[in-house]
Write an enzyme that holds these catalytic residues in place. Structure first.
Site, PDB file in Angstrom:
ATOM      1  N   GLU B 217       0.870  -1.165  -0.164  1.00 45.67           N
ATOM      2  CA  GLU B 217       0.057  -0.053   0.127  1.00 45.67           C
ATOM      3  C   GLU B 217       0.777   1.205   0.045  1.00 45.67           C
ATOM      4  O   GLU B 217       0.588   2.028   0.826  1.00 45.67           O
ATOM      5  CB  GLU B 217      -0.912   0.148   1.505  1.00 45.67           C
ATOM      6  CG  GLU B 217      -2.080  -1.151   1.128  1.00 45.67           C
ATOM      7  CD  GLU B 217      -2.982  -0.703   0.017  1.00 45.67           C
ATOM      8  OE1 GLU B 217      -3.421   0.483  -0.478  1.00 45.67           O
ATOM      9  OE2 GLU B 217      -3.651  -1.587  -0.671  1.00 45.67           O
ATOM     10  N   ASP B 218       1.639   1.386  -0.975  1.00 42.95           N
ATOM     11  CA  ASP B 218       2.624   2.640  -1.169  1.00 42.95           C
ATOM     12  C   ASP B 218       3.546   2.910  -0.131  1.00 42.95           C
ATOM     13  O   ASP B 218       4.133   4.014  -0.208  1.00 42.95           O
ATOM     14  CB  ASP B 218       1.751   3.849  -1.275  1.00 42.95           C
ATOM     15  CG  ASP B 218       1.170   3.743  -2.808  1.00 42.95           C
ATOM     16  OD1 ASP B 218       1.833   2.987  -3.577  1.00 42.95           O
ATOM     17  OD2 ASP B 218       0.130   4.655  -3.114  1.00 42.95           O
ATOM     18  N   ALA B 219       3.589   2.113   0.788  1.00 41.83           N
ATOM     19  CA  ALA B 219       4.900   2.346   1.998  1.00 41.83           C
ATOM     20  C   ALA B 219       6.164   2.006   1.348  1.00 41.83           C
ATOM     21  O   ALA B 219       6.304   1.447   0.270  1.00 41.83           O
ATOM     22  CB  ALA B 219       4.632   1.444   3.102  1.00 41.83           C
ATOM     23  N   GLY B 369       4.522   8.005  -0.601  1.00 46.59           N
ATOM     24  CA  GLY B 369       4.430   6.934   0.330  1.00 46.59           C
ATOM     25  C   GLY B 369       5.021   7.249   1.561  1.00 46.59           C
ATOM     26  O   GLY B 369       5.902   8.069   2.010  1.00 46.59           O
ATOM     27  N   ARG B 401      -0.629   2.812 -12.182  1.00 45.26           N
ATOM     28  CA  ARG B 401      -0.489   4.172 -12.094  1.00 45.26           C
ATOM     29  C   ARG B 401       0.305   4.596 -13.461  1.00 45.26           C
ATOM     30  O   ARG B 401       0.320   5.895 -13.919  1.00 45.26           O
ATOM     31  CB  ARG B 401       0.142   4.855 -10.971  1.00 45.26           C
ATOM     32  CG  ARG B 401      -0.422   4.749  -9.679  1.00 45.26           C
ATOM     33  CD  ARG B 401       0.500   5.403  -8.403  1.00 45.26           C
ATOM     34  NE  ARG B 401       0.460   4.397  -7.607  1.00 45.26           N
ATOM     35  CZ  ARG B 401      -0.101   4.010  -6.483  1.00 45.26           C
ATOM     36  NH1 ARG B 401      -1.153   4.887  -6.309  1.00 45.26           N
ATOM     37  NH2 ARG B 401       0.217   3.311  -5.524  1.00 45.26           N
TER      38      ARG B 401
END
Lengths: 379, 600
Positions: B217-219, B369, B401
Site C-alpha cells: 500500500e505505497d509504503a 508513500g 498508475r
C-alpha cells in the site's frame, strides 16, 4: 404421491405457503420416500437460516445495505444508443425518484403485453401505432391561410390517414366535436376551414391555426412514443408516457401483465399491493443495471415500509418520517423545532421505544442484546 | 460592413475587415499599439472584437512569416551574449502575446520542423503548457497528465532549503532539510529557476522490490544506515510570540517571571528555564508545560469598588507555555516592539526530525508513500559490488498508475551517477531512453537497470534480478510526530460535557452516526451504551411533576423546586447532552416531563 401430501401437511405450519408451492412443483416424478424427506428437511434448514432473528435491526441493515452501494452509483444515466430512441432515467436519479415517492417521475414508461394472436406479432405495428396519442398536426402536410377569404387551407397527409385507416370525413367529425365556431369543407385532399363568425381578423385566424393543430384525434392520451419489441418469443409494446387506465380498456391488452413504471398510477388503478410490487421491481432493476448486488429482501422491506400506510409515502420528512410516533426521533431528522413545537402543543408522549431516542438519552437501545427483558417483576 | 466591438462594446464599423485586422496587428508589432491589445475577427458572424481589458490570460508566441520564424539565429546569439532582452524581442515584434480569442485566427506550429506557409506562429517551447512546478517533473512526456499534476503537487510540499537567511527569519511553521542535494536528473526548469540554490531533495539508491511485506500500500522501506548518515533529516522551526498589551486604565502586561502570589501560578519547575527578564535562554530543552515567555497581566474585571479590595487586586498569570505534546529546543530569541511601541518577544523553537515510521516521502512522479519499516543496514539487500539501496519501493505502485517516468528516472539516475554528469530530462525534449540505456550498458551495467541482489538476512542470491538505480527523493512536510494522537481520558467541553475535538485540545475520536449504526446492526446494545457513556450523569427526577430535581449535598437529600420535599425523587442515569436538551426546551417555553417506570 401420498408421501408428498403427508410431508406437505407436516410442514404446513413450518414453511410459508409460497415455498411449499414451489417445492411441490419442482419435485421430481420418481423419488424415494427417504430422499423426499431429506429434501424437505434441507429446505426447512435453509428457510430457518434465512429468517431474521428477534431483535435484529432489519431496518438499519436494510438502509445500510442499500445506501452503501448507492454511494458507488454514479450520476451518469445510460443511454440506449440507437436501439430504441428512448432515453430512460436510470441510476441514482431514478433511485432517488422512487425512494422519495415522487408523484411526477422523469420518464414514464409502460410495457404493454398483448393477448393471444397479437403477442405472436399479429398486427403488432398497427396496434402500436393506434396506441400512440395522435394530434391533428400529424395529419397535416401543409397549412396556409387565405387572407382574402379569411379561410385556412389544410392539405392532409394521405399516407398518415391510410396508416391509421382514417377517412377524411371521420377526421372532420372529430375536429367538429372539439372545435366549435367553424366549418369544414373537403375539396380533394384539401380541407378548407372557415370561421363561422364574420368579424375575425387574421391574427385570430393565425392563433386558431395553432390551436387546431393540438386537437386530440386518435390514440391513448399520454402515450407519446410507441415501440414494438420482441422479448423472447413474445411481442410486446413499450411506450413512452403512461396511461394504465385507458390501455386496460383495450381488448387486445393482457391486463394481467401490462405494467407502468409510475408507482402512483399503479396505486390508483390496481391498488397498494401492485404499487408495492412495482416499487420492488423498479428498485431492483436500477440496482441490477448498475451491476450492484443487493439482497431483494432489503428492497422488499423498503417497499413494505413505503406502502405501510395504505398509500405510497416516500422516505423523507413528508413521508415515512412524518408517521414516526416518537417526537425525538422525528426531531433528530430535519426540522427539529417544528416537531418539538407541534408536540409541545399537543402534549405528545414519547415512549422511547426505538433506537435513536435511546441513543439520545444514553439508554440501552431495544435491539439485539438490549431487547430481552425480565419476565418476573423485580420488587 | 463589419461591426467592431471594443472590450465587448459596440464602437463602429469597418468596410474591409481583413485590412483592419492586419493594420492593428502590424501596428502592435511595430510598437505603435500596446502589446496587450488583441484583435479577433469572428468570420462566421463577421464581427471584430478588440480586447484591451485586464484579466485576460495572454501567452507569448514566436511570430512566423512565410513559413519562417522571425526569431533568427542572430537573435539567439545576441540573447546569449546578453545584448538583447525579452522585452526587445516583444518590441521588435518577434514575439507577441495572444489571448484566447485571437488564437482562433492563428495556426500555431509545435516545432520548427512542422512549419508550413500557412503557419502564423510558433511555440517558444512545448514546455510552456506547464507551470514552473510541473516542468520540474522529469520525463513528463512519458506520463499520464494526472500524474504530472500529482508530481508537482507533491513537490510543493517537500522540505528543502527555502531561504538562505532562514537562520534570522521568524517564520511560522517551516522546515529545513539538513543535507539537500541537486538532482542528477534535471529539466531545463531546474536551471531557469536556479534550483541548485534552493534544492529540496536527495539522490538516493532505490530498489524496486518487496521486503517482508512492509512496503505494501505505497509504503517504503528505508535503510537505517542511510538515516544515520543524514538521509531525510530536517529541522522544524516554530515561533512562540508574546507581547505586552495595554489595557484601559493605564494597565499593562509585564514580561517577567511571575511572583508566587499571582493568580494561576504554575509550579516553580515550569519556570526553571526563564532568565531574569522572564524570557527563556537559548538552547534550553523545553518539554510540554514549560514556560517559554513569562508574563503577568492585570486582573480581568477591575471595577472601582475592587480598588480597595486586596484579594481581587492580584495579577493574572498569562505566560506562553508549551501545549500538550509539544517540545523542542530554544533556537533564537528576538526582542523588539510592535506597532504600538509595546515590548514584543519572539522565541523560535527548533525540533530535529529524524525520519521514522510514518514520515512521508515522494519521488517526483506522484509516487508518494510513508515509511513502513526502518531496516538496519546489515539486513538490507546488497549487490555484488556492495551497493545497498537507501529506499525499497514497491513494484505494485507502477502498473496501475503507469508512471513510466519513474522507471526512466531510475535508469537515468544510475547512468548519471556512474557517468558523473547531469542528464537532461526536460518534458518533450529529454535525452532519449535508447541513448541512456546504451550509455548505461557501456558503463558495465545491464541496460535494463536490473542487477543481481542478495538477501540481506541470508546472503542468498534472489531468484530474480532487481531493478535498482538512483532517484531524486523528497521528504514531505507531513511527519507523524506532528500528527500522532490518542486519548483514553482527557478534557471535556464545558457546555455538553462531551470530549473536546481535535489533536491540539487532546480531543477524543468521534464515534459518529455511521459507526453507531455498526453497533446497532450487530445488536450489541449494551456495548453501544457504554461507548456513549462519556457524558453520562445521574440526575434526581421528581416523580410527581417529571422535572429535574435538586440534590442538596449538605442535607444529603433531594427536593423538587415545584413540589417540595415530600415527593418521591429517583436518581436516573442519562446523558448530559439530554439534560441540556431538556433545559433548552424549557427556554423555548416547552415543558418536558419525564415519567419514570422501573425497567425491571
Amino acid at each position: 404421491m401420498a408421501d408428498v401430501k403427508k410431508l406437505l401437511k407436516e410442514y404446513e405450519h413450518k414453511l410459508p405457503p409460497s415455498i411449499l408451492l414451489d417445492l411441490e412443483k419442482s419435485l421430481p416424478e420418481k423419488i424415494t420416500p427417504a430422499r423426499l424427506k431429506k429434501i424437505f428437511e434441507r429446505v426447512y434448514q435453509e428457510y430457518i437460516t434465512s429468517v431474521a432473528e428477534p431483535g435484529e435491526a432489519v431496518g438499519l441493515v436494510c438502509a445500510e445495505s442499500i445506501g452503501e452501494p448507492g454511494t458507488q452509483m454514479t450520476l451518469n444515466t445510460f443511454h440506449f444508443a440507437g436501439v430504441s430512441e428512448m432515453n430512460v432515467t436510470t441510476g441514482l436519479p431514478r433511485l432517488i425518484e422512487i425512494l422519495d415517492g415522487r408523484k411526477e417521475i422523469s420518464t414514464e414508461m409502460m410495457e404493454i403485453y398483448l393477448n393471444d394472436p397479437f403477442n405472436k406479432g399479429k398486427d403488432i405495428k398497427k396496434i402500436a401505432e393506434s396506441l400512440k396519442e395522435t394530434k391533428f398536426d400529424e395529419f397535416i402536410s401543409e397549412a396556409s391561410i387565405d387572407i382574402a377569404q379569411l379561410t385556412m387551407e389544410i392539405k392532409l397527409d394521405s399516407r398518415k390517414l391510410e396508416a391509421l385507416n382514417f377517412e377524411p370525413e371521420k377526421l372532420i367529425k372529430i375536429l367538429q366535436k372539439s372545435v366549435k365556431a367553424c366549418s369544414f369543407k373537403l375539396e380533394g385532399d384539401k380541407l378548407i376551414v372557415k370561421m363561422s363568425e364574420k368579424d375575425e381578423n387574421i391574427n385570430d385566424l393565425y392563433k386558431f391555426k395553432e390551436k387546431i393543430k393540438l386537437v386530440y384525434v386518435h390514440g391513448i392520451k399520454g402515450i407519446r412514443q410507441v415501440l414494438p419489441v420482441k422479448r423472447g418469443e413474445e411481442y410486446l409494446i413499450v411506450t413512452l408516457g403512461s396511461n394504465l387506465k385507458d390501455v386496460f380498456k383495450l381488448e387486445v391488452v393482457d391486463t394481467t401483465r401490462t405494467r407502468t413504471n409510475n408507482i402512483f398510477e399503479t396505486n390508483k388503478v390496481l391498488g397498494i399491493e401492485a404499487a408495492r410490487a412495482i416499487i420492488i421491481d423498479e428498485l431492483y432493476k436500477v440496482i441490477q443495471a448498475q451491476g450492484l448486488n443487493v439482497d431483494i429482501r432489503h428492497i422488499m422491506l423498503v417497499a413494505d415500509t413505503m406502502c405501510m400506510g395504505g398509500k405510497v409515502s416516500g422516505i423523507n420528512r413528508y413521508g415515512i418520517v412524518k408517521d414516526k410516533s416518537s417526537v425525538l426521533a422525528r426531531a433528530s431528522f430535519e426540522t427539529p423545532i417544528r416537531h418539538i413545537m407541534d408536540s409541545a402543543m399537543m402534549g405528545d408522549r414519547d415512549k422511547l421505544s426505538s433506537v435513536i431516542e435511546n441513543v439520545m438519552l444514553n439508554q440501552v437501545v431495544p435491539v439485539g442484546t438490549g431487547l430481552p427483558g425480565l419476565v418476573t417483576k423485580v420488587k | 460592413m463589419t461591426d467592431v466591438f471594443l472590450n465587448n462594446k459596440y464602437t463602429g464599423k469597418v468596410s474591409d475587415p481583413e485590412d483592419f485586422v492586419d493594420k492593428v496587428i502590424s501596428s502592435r508589432r511595430m510598437g505603435k499599439l500596446s502589446e496587450s491589445i488583441n484583435i479577433f475577427h469572428h468570420k462566421k458572424t463577421d464581427q471584430i472584437f478588440v480586447e484591451i481589458s485586464g484579466g485576460r490570460p495572454i501567452r507569448p508566441l514566436i511570430v512566423v512569416k512565410d513559413g519562417k520564424p522571425l526569431l533568427s539565429e542572430r537573435h539567439i546569439a545576441q540573447l546569449q551574449k546578453g545584448g538583447l532582452t525579452w522585452s526587445d524581442l516583444v518590441k521588435q515584434g518577434v514575439i507577441e502575446y495572444l489571448d484566447a480569442a485571437e488564437e482562433e485566427n492563428t495556426l500555431v506550429a509545435f516545432s520548427e520542423e512542422e512549419l508550413t506557409k500557412e503557419h502564423t506562429h510558433m511555440e517558444i517551447t512545448p514546455l510552456d503548457i506547464f507551470g514552473i512546478c510541473t516542468s520540474l517533473v522529469p520525463f513528463g512526456s512519458h506520463n499520464h497528465g494526472v500524474r504530472l499534476n500529482q508530481g508537482s503537487k507533491n513537490q510543493k510540499q517537500s522540505i528543502g532549503f527555502y531561504a538562505t537567511n532562514f537562520l534570522v527569519r521568524m517564520d511560522m511553521d517551516v522546515n529545513i532539510l539538513h543535507y539537500p542535494q541537486v538532482p542528477l536528473i534535471k529539466s531545463i526548469m531546474h536551471d531557469i529557476s536556479e534550483y541548485e540554490k534552493h534544492p529540496s531533495g536527495q539522490n538516493v539508491v532505490v530498489a524496486v522490490m518487496s521486503y517482508e511485506g512492509y512496503n505494501m500500500e505505497d509504503a517504503i522501506i528505508i535503510n537505517k544506515g542511510s538515516i544515520e548518515r543524514g538521509l531525510g533529516r530536517s529541522s522544524y522551526y516554530r515561533p512562540v510570540i508574546a507581547e505586552e498589551l495595554r489595557y484601559s486604565g493605564g494597565l499593562i502586561d509585564e514580561i517577567s517571571i511571575p511572583d508566587k502570589d499571582v493568580k494561576g501560578y504554575k509550579s516553580e519547575e515550569d519556570y526553571k528555564f526563564l532568565e531574569g527578564d522572564g524570557i527563556i535562554s537559548p538552547e534550553a530543552k523545553v518539554e510540554e508545560g514549560h514556560v517559554v515567555i513569562g508574563k503577568v497581566s492585570p486582573p480581568r474585571f477591575l471595577s472601582s469598588l475592587d480598588e480597595y479590595n486586596l484579594t481581587s487586586n492580584v495579577k493574572r498569570e498569562s505566560s506562553m507555555t508549551l501545549a500538550h505534546g509539544e517540545h523542542g529546543v530554544v533556537d533564537f530569541v528576538l526582542l523588539t516592539e510592535n506597532n504600538e511601541g509595546n515590548k514584543l518577544v519572539q522565541v523560535r523553537l527548533r525540533n530535529m526530525c529524524v525520519p521514522e515510521i510514518g514520515d512521508k516521502f515522494t519521488s517526483r512522479h506522484g509516487q508518494k508513500g510513508v515509511i513502513g519499516l526502518v531496516v538496519p543496514e546489515r539486513d538490507m539487500p546488497f549487490s555484488a559490488s556492495g551497493v545497498k539501496p537507501d529506499i525499497i519501493f514497491s513494484p505494485h505502485g507502477i502498473p496501475s498508475r503507469m508512471t513510466v517516468s519513474h522507471l526512466m528516472e531510475l535508469i537515468s539516475g544510475k547512468t548519471a551517477a556512474m557517468a558523473g554528469r547531469f542528464i537532461d530530462a526536460t518534458t518533450f525534449s529529454s535525452e532519449t531512453e535508447g541513448d541512456i540505456r546504451k550509455e548505461l550498458s557501456s558503463l558495465g551495467f545491464r541496460e535494463n537497470g536490473t542487477e543481481i541482489l542478495y538477501n540481506g538476512h541470508t546472503g542468498k542470491q534472489f531468484k530474480v534480478n532487481i531493478f535498482i538505480g538512483n532517484m531524486y527523493y523528497l521528504k514531505l512536510k507531513h511527519m507523524v510526530a506532528n500528527k500522532m494522537h490518542s486519548r483514553a481520558r482527557g478534557p471535556i467541553q464545558l457546555l455538553t460535557r462531551q470530549p473536546t475535538e481535535g489533536r491540539a485540545k487532546e480531543g477524543g475520536l468521534r464515534l459518529g452516526e455511521m459507526e453507531k449504526d455498526t453497533f446497532v446492526a450487530h445488536g450489541t446494545s449494551i456495548l453501544l451504551k457504554e461507548r456513549f457513556d462519556a457524558d453520562k450523569t445521574i440526575v434526581p427526577v421528581c416523580e410527581s411533576c417529571g422535572v429535574i430535581a435538586i440534590y442538596d449535598a449538605r442535607k444529603n437529600r433531594s427536593f423538587c423546586p415545584t413540589c417540595g420535599e415530600n415527593v418521591s425523587i429517583s436518581n436516573v442515569e442519562i446523558s448530559y447532552a439530554f439534560k441540556l436538551l431538556l433545559d433548552e426546551l424549557k427556554s423555548l417555553m416547552v415543558y418536558p416531563r419525564m415519567k419514570l417506570k422501573s425497567k425491571y
